[in-house]
Scaffold this active site. Structure first.
Site, short mmCIF file in Angstrom:
data_model
loop_
_atom_site.label_atom_id
_atom_site.label_comp_id
_atom_site.label_asym_id
_atom_site.label_seq_id
_atom_site.Cartn_x
_atom_site.Cartn_y
_atom_site.Cartn_z
N GLU B 72 -6.09 5.17 -8.91
CA GLU B 72 -5.46 5.24 -7.63
C GLU B 72 -6.08 6.18 -6.77
OE1 GLU B 72 -3.76 3.19 -5.10
OE2 GLU B 72 -4.13 5.17 -3.91
N ARG B 329 -2.08 -13.44 17.12
CA ARG B 329 -2.51 -11.90 17.33
C ARG B 329 -4.02 -11.76 17.97
NH1 ARG B 329 -0.61 -9.76 11.28
NH2 ARG B 329 1.55 -9.57 11.78
#
Lengths: 504, 504
Positions: B72, B329
């Site tokens: 990460e 959207r």
């Protein structure tokens, strides 16, 4: 670190070096690798002999470049440009001004952005529009003869389309080719460029298969050509590259293509391998006037425009209309795809368009399409219904509705513009519809200076320029008629000027 | 041909070898180059600790892989997944079935294709929909607790959205992370993967900057990690990478982004450098509920949904409504961009939404947004008009029109669904609007087996898998709410299963 015996590896190392030199880790990579051998040397190498490539050569010549080489993969010159209808939308030409037409580059950009659904790269669109009138002058200088008229095409807010005397791309590519040869530009056909070669300073040449035969995708001789100033890629689209189209837009995997057979992905792949940033690879313009019953865009595609305007299009499953037959290309093609989706491989559901005798009589392409069997005659509604497997009562109702619309007694639910009001009566002339890939909207991202953008740095790849259909962004998601030619002229010239200005 | 002292070059040669091995010329390139040194070795390396990365790790563990490493980049775990609303649209879960809701994967695909404007890769969408219910079981096994309800989101044809007890992504990432650690999966944060490393058989590892600090984009140590079976890229989107967004979609250059700051283009660039085929890089989902007056997607974005449903949105230049406030959207964001275009840098023209007290009282996010000043109160139409620089008479007319619409006396020209009919009366609560980048629709093209597709061969790149927002195609041009989480779960698991099955 010099290993002269592994020239290919060294070239590759150079290419990938440039790919990764400005990578996320910010590691500077040594790129001291140079090709060991060049078979030939030019100042500028141009890949493709269509409108964009010819325009790049024109401008390089005008800027005083001596050794310009144009490489064409196919036997025939000019690619799809040579085959197109040669409509050219150019605001503010002297011809348009003489006719007193009010127009501006900004108006053209607004039209392009509407067709492009806002995906256009605004600076590219404006660059094209502002330089369009200059293309007219270039073409005149090269000996292209124009018709004395300026017409208005669908989606354009002003008459701005110019046409050569014989309205075909060959009326442009042939005189340009001739003009360029007279100025010393060299042309080679059956020369399949397949790789861009780097040195320390960027792209410095190409690898070519000579005596190339597209039928077998093989050639007789591999060669390297050095381009001292740089390379202009003007190789066009890849709609005939079924594998690449399927990978980028699987929903279009089954669609035919209207392009010449050389329209494959060789050069867009070479540019990707060279680290170029691609945009809109999945966006294709579909021709909504195409028929499964003729190859590519034949005479039936001309007929369809008339049947759309004065007749109607029907979904066989319902017997009803399903679209505004004069909506923009994307809207119509998508509506047709929805109709086609209702069918199966064994029982296809091709929408069809049809019109009456009066329309057929003045429809361009009708005679040839009828002779070839793409357009068929039906002497009654019953016969038309039988031909397309439609419920006859539903079809009768659709025709009755239409005739009330043209009589002004009913409103059109699809709001088609009614420039003419033609009643539909037998005999009918009909053609089956199936959208075909017509234009690759996407491609290599370029700057307004026709520099190819690197995916790693988002900045230009030195020595690499591109123009025309192999690039993406000018037109956004879909384009208007009469604009791709101008795109090629404008960015071809810019690429030619940029590469000419580069130090050898 | 072995030159052990130039390891970096050799790695690059290998990478580009794979790029070009199946190039257009059909030349087979020697790829006998191997990295000389690996700092560490694992069976599987996963880049990213969000939903997709965690799901890949889960499945690798289930398939018996022993050494799994999750890397990460950021200090915090879970990327945007940890911050999202955690809606999960999964047809045919046991919970959905127990409630007697009729649904199917095919229905979900149809909804996704409508939102995606047909750009979806159909097989990917179907793969997601068919495997969605299995994600529910995975999450339960990892200890995720669900609310006992299944709700219907906009654009979905059935109630199929599931929610964790606390409706936030952390309610999923935290228990999954814990479960995976208990099974021996290793996690390392501040580990910025920036390059994929090849050997003869494909991708074999990664280059990593350890002790990475995103503020400065630097780290303390470079390292290489070998992945014997392969690498799964699950690194998410790049909406915070202004340079990359601008290069691919210049029209969005000015837009803010709702993502966490780690959402940069490092890994999509690394995949491009590794020869992966990208699709839809220019397609972004914009949040139409975003405000220029708060950072990212704050409480105002929740408030907006209520103001859209029971109030209206106004263009200050006209004082009139300009969209169906409950359209999808993309439709709403594009309408807002058109309104914004009427303004200038010095005199911006922000559209705004507003509602009455009754709506504010039950609107999620209202209190915080009001406290932070994103939402403002106006005690009269005149005050509201003054606040937003609108002509007061025009605004009065718009409100009067609206009140007639909710009273059933007038038809809504925008055809907004009226689930509730709330009259607009002061005091008003208003918020300025400005769409923000919310999701990268595009990315690396993958197969239904989560294999990353090569741009050169249009076939999988051996050893390289990807899942989640870094991939493109599942959702097409735009996506529905509650679907990106499921995309991550499903293709993360598939990637985990595929890489587990690969020979080391």
């Amino acid at each position: 670190m010099e290993h002269p015996h592994i020239s290919r590896r060294r070239v590759l190392g150079g290419a990938l070096g440039s790919l990764l030199a400005a990578g996320a880790a910010g590691e500077a990579l040594a790129r001291n690798v140079k090709p060991q051998h060049w078979d030939e040397t030019y100042d500028v190498v141009i890949v493709g002999s269509g409108f964009a490539g010819l325009s790049a050569a024109y401008e390089a010549v005008k800027q005083g470049v001596k050794r310009v080489l144009v490489l064409e993969k196919m036997e025939a010159w000019g690619g799809n440009s040579a085959l197109c209808g040669a409509l050219m939308c150019m605001p503010l030409t002297k011809m348009q001004k003489a006719k007193g037409i009010e127009d501006s580059p900004e108006k053209l950009v607004a039209d392009m952005m509407a067709a492009g659904r806002g995906f256009n790269h605004p600076e590219l669109a404006l660059t094209m529009a502002k330089n369009a009138a200059g293309a007219f002058d270039m073409l005149e200088e090269c000996g292209v003869e124009f018709q004395d008229k300026v017409i208005r095409l669908g989606g354009h807010s002003a008459p701005r389309a110019h046409l050569p005397k014989v309205p075909s791309g060959g009326s442009i590519t042939v005189p340009m080719h001739k003009w360029l040869r007279s100025k010393g530009v060299e042309f080679r056909n059956r020369a399949n460029v397949h790789e861009l070669v780097f040195d320390d300073d960027g792209v410095r040449g190409v690898k070519v298969t000579f005596d190339y035969d597209w039928h077998t995708d093989t050639g007789r001789r591999e060669g390297t050509v050095r381009a001292l100033k740089g390379v202009v890629v003007a190789s066009g689209g890849w709609g005939q590259d079924h594998e690449f189209v399927t990978a980028t837009m699987p929903a279009y995997a089954q669609l035919e293509c209207t392009s010449q057979p050389g329209a494959t992905a060789t050069m867009i792949k070479a540019m990707l391998a060279a680290g170029s940033l691609p945009v809109m690879l999945d966006m294709f313009q579909l021709g909504p006037w195409a028929s499964p019953d003729e190859k590519g865009a034949g005479p039936g595609s001309f007929f369809a425009d008339y049947a759309f305007a004065e007749g109607m299009a029907i979904d066989p499953k319902t017997g009803a209309r399903f679209m505004n037959e004069l909506a923009d290309r994307r809207t119509r093609a998508e509506a047709q795809l929805k109709v086609l989706e209702k069918g199966t491989k064994d029982a296809p559901n091709y929408p069809f368009c049809f019109c009456s005798q009066a329309t057929a009589d003045h429809a361009e392409g009708f005679k040839a399409a009828y002779r070839e069997g793409t357009v068929k005659r039906s002497d009654s509604v019953e016969a038309l219904a039988k031909l397309h497997g439609v419920d006859v009562e539903a079809l009768k109702q659709s025709i009755a509705d239409w005739n009330e619309i043209v009589a002004g007694k009913k409103e059109d639910p699809f709001k088609k513009p009614l420039d003419t009001r033609t009643e539909l009566n037998p005999p009918f002339y009909s053609m089956r519809l199936s959208p075909k890939l017509h234009y690759c909207m996407g491609g290599a991202a370029i700057t307004p200076r026709a520099e190819v953008v690197s995916a790693q740095t988002c900045k230009p790849i030195p020595g690499l320029y591109a123009a025309g259909e192999v690039t993406g962004g000018v037109h956004g998601m879909d384009r208007l008629g009469g604009c791709s030619s101008v795109d090629c002229f404008v960015f071809g010239r810019i690429a030619g000027a940029q590469v000419a200005a580069r130090k050898a």
